[in-house]
Design a protein around this motif. Structure first.
Motif, PDB file in Angstrom:
ATOM      1  N   PRO A 141      76.630 -21.925  66.139  1.00 32.35           N
ATOM      2  CA  PRO A 141      76.959 -20.553  66.543  1.00 32.35           C
ATOM      3  C   PRO A 141      78.462 -20.309  66.593  1.00 32.35           C
ATOM      4  CG  PRO A 141      76.298 -21.860  68.451  1.00 32.35           C
ATOM      5  CD  PRO A 141      76.065 -22.724  67.254  1.00 32.35           C
ATOM      6  N   LEU A 142      78.859 -19.070  66.410  1.00 33.45           N
ATOM      7  CA  LEU A 142      80.256 -18.695  66.584  1.00 33.45           C
ATOM      8  C   LEU A 142      80.617 -18.813  68.061  1.00 33.45           C
ATOM      9  CD1 LEU A 142      80.304 -15.561  64.260  1.00 33.45           C
ATOM     10  CD2 LEU A 142      81.149 -17.845  63.734  1.00 33.45           C
ATOM     11  N   HIS A 143      81.852 -19.229  68.326  1.00 34.75           N
ATOM     12  CA  HIS A 143      82.217 -19.562  69.700  1.00 34.75           C
ATOM     13  C   HIS A 143      83.547 -18.926  70.098  1.00 34.75           C
ATOM     14  CE1 HIS A 143      84.968 -22.432  67.857  1.00 34.75           C
ATOM     15  NE2 HIS A 143      83.959 -22.964  67.193  1.00 34.75           N
ATOM     16  N   LEU A 144      84.024 -19.303  71.275  1.00 34.07           N
ATOM     17  CA  LEU A 144      85.248 -18.734  71.827  1.00 34.07           C
ATOM     18  C   LEU A 144      86.412 -18.823  70.851  1.00 34.07           C
ATOM     19  CD1 LEU A 144      86.910 -17.582  74.168  1.00 34.07           C
ATOM     20  CD2 LEU A 144      87.091 -19.897  75.099  1.00 34.07           C
ATOM     21  N   GLY A 145      86.481 -19.914  70.098  1.00 35.09           N
ATOM     22  CA  GLY A 145      87.572 -20.076  69.143  1.00 35.09           C
ATOM     23  C   GLY A 145      87.586 -19.032  68.046  1.00 35.09           C
ATOM     24  N   HIS A 146      86.433 -18.394  67.791  1.00 31.80           N
ATOM     25  CA  HIS A 146      86.355 -17.360  66.757  1.00 31.80           C
ATOM     26  C   HIS A 146      86.569 -15.952  67.318  1.00 31.80           C
ATOM     27  CE1 HIS A 146      83.542 -20.574  65.075  1.00 31.80           C
ATOM     28  NE2 HIS A 146      84.499 -20.506  64.182  1.00 31.80           N
ATOM     29  N   THR A 147      86.542 -15.844  68.656  1.00 31.77           N
ATOM     30  CA  THR A 147      86.451 -14.525  69.285  1.00 31.77           C
ATOM     31  C   THR A 147      87.654 -13.638  69.001  1.00 31.77           C
ATOM     32  OG1 THR A 147      85.189 -15.545  71.069  1.00 31.77           O
ATOM     33  CG2 THR A 147      86.048 -13.349  71.459  1.00 31.77           C
ATOM     34  N   ARG A 148      88.857 -14.193  69.089  1.00 31.31           N
ATOM     35  CA  ARG A 148      90.046 -13.348  68.942  1.00 31.31           C
ATOM     36  C   ARG A 148      90.114 -12.740  67.557  1.00 31.31           C
ATOM     37  NH1 ARG A 148      96.048 -14.831  71.327  1.00 31.31           N
ATOM     38  NH2 ARG A 148      96.600 -12.652  71.755  1.00 31.31           N
ATOM     39  N   TRP A 149      89.819 -13.551  66.530  1.00 29.34           N
ATOM     40  CA  TRP A 149      89.880 -12.991  65.173  1.00 29.34           C
ATOM     41  C   TRP A 149      88.713 -12.046  64.904  1.00 29.34           C
ATOM     42  CZ3 TRP A 149      94.316 -12.410  64.098  1.00 29.34           C
ATOM     43  CH2 TRP A 149      95.261 -13.391  63.843  1.00 29.34           C
ATOM     44  N   ALA A 150      87.584 -12.276  65.558  1.00 29.74           N
ATOM     45  CA  ALA A 150      86.474 -11.331  65.400  1.00 29.74           C
ATOM     46  C   ALA A 150      86.891  -9.935  65.815  1.00 29.74           C
ATOM     47  CB  ALA A 150      85.272 -11.795  66.217  1.00 29.74           C
ATOM     48  N   VAL A 151      87.747  -9.865  66.844  1.00 33.10           N
ATOM     49  CA  VAL A 151      88.241  -8.571  67.324  1.00 33.10           C
ATOM     50  C   VAL A 151      89.420  -8.088  66.493  1.00 33.10           C
ATOM     51  CG1 VAL A 151      89.358  -7.406  69.263  1.00 33.10           C
ATOM     52  CG2 VAL A 151      87.452  -8.954  69.676  1.00 33.10           C
ATOM     53  N   LEU A 152      90.472  -8.905  66.411  1.00 31.54           N
ATOM     54  CA  LEU A 152      91.703  -8.456  65.764  1.00 31.54           C
ATOM     55  C   LEU A 152      91.532  -8.277  64.264  1.00 31.54           C
ATOM     56  CD1 LEU A 152      94.472 -10.452  67.676  1.00 31.54           C
ATOM     57  CD2 LEU A 152      93.742  -8.095  67.979  1.00 31.54           C
ATOM     58  N   GLY A 153      90.783  -9.176  63.625  1.00 32.28           N
ATOM     59  CA  GLY A 153      90.558  -9.016  62.199  1.00 32.28           C
ATOM     60  C   GLY A 153      89.865  -7.703  61.891  1.00 32.28           C
ATOM     61  N   ASP A 154      88.821  -7.428  62.667  1.00 34.35           N
ATOM     62  CA  ASP A 154      88.099  -6.174  62.476  1.00 34.35           C
ATOM     63  C   ASP A 154      88.991  -4.976  62.762  1.00 34.35           C
ATOM     64  OD1 ASP A 154      85.462  -4.689  62.201  1.00 34.35           O
ATOM     65  OD2 ASP A 154      86.066  -4.089  64.221  1.00 34.35           O
ATOM     66  N   ALA A 155      89.786  -5.043  63.834  1.00 39.87           N
ATOM     67  CA  ALA A 155      90.657  -3.918  64.185  1.00 39.87           C
ATOM     68  C   ALA A 155      91.745  -3.706  63.131  1.00 39.87           C
ATOM     69  CB  ALA A 155      91.288  -4.145  65.554  1.00 39.87           C
ATOM     70  N   VAL A 156      92.309  -4.786  62.608  1.00 34.02           N
ATOM     71  CA  VAL A 156      93.295  -4.646  61.526  1.00 34.02           C
ATOM     72  C   VAL A 156      92.663  -3.947  60.328  1.00 34.02           C
ATOM     73  CG1 VAL A 156      94.638  -5.925  59.812  1.00 34.02           C
ATOM     74  CG2 VAL A 156      94.783  -6.562  62.215  1.00 34.02           C
ATOM     75  N   GLY A 157      91.429  -4.340  59.995  1.00 38.78           N
ATOM     76  CA  GLY A 157      90.737  -3.669  58.897  1.00 38.78           C
ATOM     77  C   GLY A 157      90.533  -2.196  59.157  1.00 38.78           C
ATOM     78  N   ARG A 158      90.202  -1.839  60.376  1.00 39.72           N
ATOM     79  CA  ARG A 158      89.974  -0.432  60.726  1.00 39.72           C
ATOM     80  C   ARG A 158      91.261   0.394  60.615  1.00 39.72           C
ATOM     81  NH1 ARG A 158      85.115   0.435  64.313  1.00 39.72           N
ATOM     82  NH2 ARG A 158      83.976  -1.526  64.353  1.00 39.72           N
ATOM     83  N   VAL A 159      92.374  -0.145  61.120  1.00 40.44           N
ATOM     84  CA  VAL A 159      93.610   0.651  61.071  1.00 40.44           C
ATOM     85  C   VAL A 159      94.149   0.729  59.648  1.00 40.44           C
ATOM     86  CG1 VAL A 159      94.210   0.253  63.487  1.00 40.44           C
ATOM     87  CG2 VAL A 159      95.105  -1.291  61.741  1.00 40.44           C
ATOM     88  N   LEU A 160      93.976  -0.324  58.858  1.00 39.79           N
ATOM     89  CA  LEU A 160      94.401  -0.261  57.455  1.00 39.79           C
ATOM     90  C   LEU A 160      93.587   0.781  56.690  1.00 39.79           C
ATOM     91  CD1 LEU A 160      94.928  -4.040  56.630  1.00 39.79           C
ATOM     92  CD2 LEU A 160      96.685  -2.268  56.548  1.00 39.79           C
ATOM     93  N   SER A 161      92.294   0.817  56.947  1.00 42.40           N
ATOM     94  CA  SER A 161      91.446   1.837  56.308  1.00 42.40           C
ATOM     95  C   SER A 161      91.876   3.232  56.746  1.00 42.40           C
ATOM     96  CB  SER A 161      89.974   1.602  56.658  1.00 42.40           C
ATOM     97  OG  SER A 161      89.509   0.384  56.132  1.00 42.40           O
ATOM     98  N   ALA A 162      92.198   3.398  58.034  1.00 42.36           N
ATOM     99  CA  ALA A 162      92.636   4.699  58.539  1.00 42.36           C
ATOM    100  C   ALA A 162      93.964   5.115  57.918  1.00 42.36           C
ATOM    101  CB  ALA A 162      92.759   4.664  60.058  1.00 42.36           C
TER     102      ALA A 162
END
Length: 560
Positions: A141-162
């Protein structure tokens, strides 16, 4: 009037001075002018230092000038511009600009009309970007070590698209190598009640997954050993990858491409990459191994592509993977890597140079620091199901998706972070996510109350009625949103959105607490044009708060 509109007005004013011969700009007109909100009250609605920037290379009446003189000339021109109430020159040449209430008030209607698209710009239009984050093995399973990029990676993608970029979010599946056989052997051992093999995987999740494999493929654990290993590996991989995908979807993180490392090798991309590197003259043989000469491009040492025993290295796969992205048409590749990958920055840039690219143009590497989460003063480390690390699902259960996403998104990626469960989940204005979400819920309640009084958004209203000081502060804050989004996209820093939302909520709450800015009529008072104008202002605030939260992947609740 938004900062972008005022910037265009100032450029037009400079152009008019050039056209009538009052001003000479040897370097030409600027495409845009920086416009900011002044920090001190009484310095107008906006300020610009354009006179200081241009004076050194400007001529007035054919003679050299100074910032103050250029500022006075431009101020006189701008005072004649539609929508500008006054312009004052301060200090060595700063321009403090006050816009007319009507011009400022129209911003609210523009925001409401734009709706979900407000804040979107074209600053990154034309860019085709591959955004890779959360590279993981499909063995658990995905764990704490993946959590920050799960958020920031997705958010970077959202702002770049915007910001107008064409963004493909890509998950690199590490499905090649001996760990996949160890994964299958661990599932077999769990199903047969045998000890976990050396170097294998343990934890309650392995027992659960072994049962799921047996249910999905009855009899699979009764196959002959060699056939069984391959079959269990394939089915376990399929089910574990699906669980990772479902976890990320629950976390509001979705990928456009799930790229298999195994498919990269199966397609023949790696041999083709090695042949290309040889043609470019950037590989050599030494001690029976094949090396890439990355030191020619700033790396601290050359990198092995094929070991002396003939085994391919991860770096060979990384190079082939980068070329795959470029061949798929991406003109820019963003890698988001963990804190233990600092050494990858130089080698990835050198790799891009070795295949003939300019890494400054085609590649960004972002390094994220570690996150610690505390409960009752103790760091969360152990998992109920994984046996080692806390899983992303467990974090979502305990903290909540919104609270966890917002708390991670409001800090720069390169800053170490410690979060306290009690602090980020409490329903208090001291908690930033609650503070912003509550402000949005308040706008929704105000709109609902207006509807109960028979009020609806007017087709037309008098924007000059939004003339109170607090009206102006709120309008200026709302008008800043597109600039903040563009900046967050350019710098790959979605935390700028979070900090803006907190400031925005503060400005709105101060407006709400100002008696002179009431939106609803009191008692038996009739609905006035001013009430209607402020209804539009509240609707605009609701739009901006919702759009900003959406860029962080956080919900905008209507009730709290």
């Amino acid at each position: 009037m938004t900062p972008a509109q005022l910037s265009a007005t100032i450029v037009d004013g400079l152009a008019a001075l050039v056209d009538d011969g009052s001003l000479t700009l040897p370097d030409g007109l600027p495409a845009e002018v920086t416009v900011e909100r002044p920090r001190q009250k009484g310095h107008g609605d906006y300020a610009t230092n354009v006179a200081l920037q241009l004076a050194k290379r400007s001529l007035i009446g054919g003679e050299s000038t100074n910032p103050r003189a250029l500022g006075e000339l431009l101020a006189a021109q701008l005072r004649e511009s539609e929508g500008i109430s006054s312009v004052e020159v301060a200090g060595p040449g700063f321009l403090n600009i006050t816009v007319e209430a009507g011009s400022q008030g129209r911003v609210a209607a523009e925001i409401v009309a734009a709706g979900e698209s407000y804040g979107h710009t074209a600053t990154a239009a034309g860019q085709k970007i591959n955004l890779e984050f959360i590279s993981a093995n499909p063995t658990g399973p995905l764990h704490l070590g993946h959590t920050r990029w799960a958020v920031l990676g997705d958010a970077v993608g959202r702002v770049l698209s915007a910001a107008g970029a064409e963004v493909t979010r890509e998950f690199y599946i590490n499905d090649r190598g001996v760990q996949m056989d160890k994964f299958a052997a661990s599932l077999i051992a769990a199903a047969l009640g045998e000890p976990t093999p050396e170097g294998g995987y343990a934890g309650g999740y392995i027992d659960d997954l072994a049962k799921a494999v047996a249910e999905a493929s009855p009899g699979i654990f009764d196959l002959p050993p060699d056939e069984r290993l391959a079959a269990v590996r394939a089915k376990g991989y399929e089910l574990q990858l699906r669980e990772q995908q479902e976890t990320l979807a629950r976390f509001n993180t979705n990928f456009d491409v799930w790229f298999s490392e195994l498919s990269l090798h199966a397609s023949g991309s790696v041999p083709e990459t090695l042949a290309r590197l040889k043609d470019l003259g950037h590989v050599y043989e030494e001690d029976g191994a094949l090396w890439m000469r990355t030191t020619d491009f700033g790396d601290d040492k050359d990198r092995v592509l094929i070991k002396s025993d003939g085994e391919l290295t991860y770096f060979a796969s990384d190079t082939a993977y980068y070329l795959s992205k470029r061949e798929r048409g991406f003109d820019h590749c963003i890698y988001m890597l963990g804190a233990d990958h600092h050494g990858y920055v130089g080698r990835l840039k050198a790799m891009a140079a070795c295949v003939g690219d300019d890494p400054a143009e085609t590649l960004d590497v972002m390094i994220g620091q570690l996150v610690k989460i505390l409960r009752n003063g103790e760091e969360l480390k152990l998992s109920k199901r994984a046996g080692t690390l806390v899983t992303l699902n467990e974090l979502a259960d305990e903290i909540g998706v919104d609270a966890l996403r917002y708390s991670l998104a409001r800090y720069p990626a390169d800053s170490p972070l410690t979060l306290d469960v009690a602090e980020i989940t409490k329903a208090s204005n001291d908690n930033p996510v609650y503070y912003v979400q509550y402000a949005h819920a308040r706008t929704c309640r105000m709109m609902e109350n207006a509807g109960e009084l028979g009020m609806s958004l007017p087709d037309d209203y008098d924007p000059s009625l939004l003339s109170h000081e607090r009206d102006g502060q709120l309008l200026r804050a709302l008008a800043e949103f597109p600039r903040v989004v563009a900046s967050a996209a350019e710098l790959r820093e979605p935390h700028r959105i979070a900090r803006y939302l907190e400031d925005m909520a503060s400005v709105f709450n101060k407006w709400y607490d100002t008696k002179e800015c009431r939106m609803l009529p009191q008692g038996d008072e009739p609905v006035t044009p001013t009430n209607e104008a402020r209804l539009v202002l509240v609707a605009a605030t609701r739009t901006v708060l919702a759009n900003g939260l959406g860029l962080l992947g956080v919900s905008a609740p209507e009730r709290m």
